[in-house]
Scaffold this active site. Structure first.
Site, PDB file in Angstrom:
ATOM      1  CG  HIS A 160       3.272  14.531   6.377  1.00  0.00           C
ATOM      2  ND1 HIS A 160       3.070  14.893   5.066  1.00  0.00           N
ATOM      3  CD2 HIS A 160       2.434  13.497   6.619  1.00  0.00           C
ATOM      4  CE1 HIS A 160       2.144  14.124   4.547  1.00  0.00           C
ATOM      5  NE2 HIS A 160       1.740  13.256   5.452  1.00  0.00           N
ATOM      6  CB  SER A 201      -1.042   0.041   1.106  1.00  0.00           C
ATOM      7  OG  SER A 201      -2.018   1.014   0.742  1.00  0.00           O
ATOM      8  CB  CYS A 205      -3.814  -4.281   1.304  1.00  0.00           C
ATOM      9  SG  CYS A 205      -4.145  -2.682   0.628  1.00  0.00           S
TER      10      CYS A 205
END
Length: 123
Positions: A74, A69, A89
């Protein structure tokens, strides 16, 4: 369950990434150590001109799509703060391991981490 989201808020990081390349190195090591498979990456510096409230920092956002996935990271250097979200997933234990490796590399004074199952009501 369709997948799991592992999140990290890392505060007062003693090993704050200083560049896109360094953040990418941290992220790739984390996912590879967890036996996950990056397929590409996109990173962007956001300067003072991009955001009025970033205290002059060069904020970095990194997205690493994975076969399993994706990982998003950040940074806010002014606060020595890093947030990361890894959605999988696949096996949630691999995602947790990847986020733990990233956390350990950042060396935060303290952190919050959580795992959230997704798609619990799909038969």
């Amino acid at each position: 369950m369709m997948g799991a989201l592992v999140i990290l808020d890392a505060y007062n990081c003693r090993n704050m990434p200083e560049s896109r390349d360094q953040l990418l190195e941290f992220a790739l090591k984390a996912v590879q150590d967890a036996e996950m498979h990056p397929v590409e990456n996109v990173a962007r510096h956001f300067s003072e001109e991009d955001h009025q409230d970033n205290h002059g920092d060069s904020i970095i956002t990194l997205i690493v799509p994975l076969k399993e996935s994706h990982l998003a990271v950040h940074t806010w250097p002014h606060y020595r703060f890093v947030s990361a979200d890894l959605y999988t997933c696949g096996n949630p234990k691999l995602a947790q391991r990847a986020v733990e490796v990233l956390r350990d590399r950042l060396q935060p004074e303290w952190h919050e981490m959580g795992t959230y199952p997704r798609g619990l009501h799909i038969a």
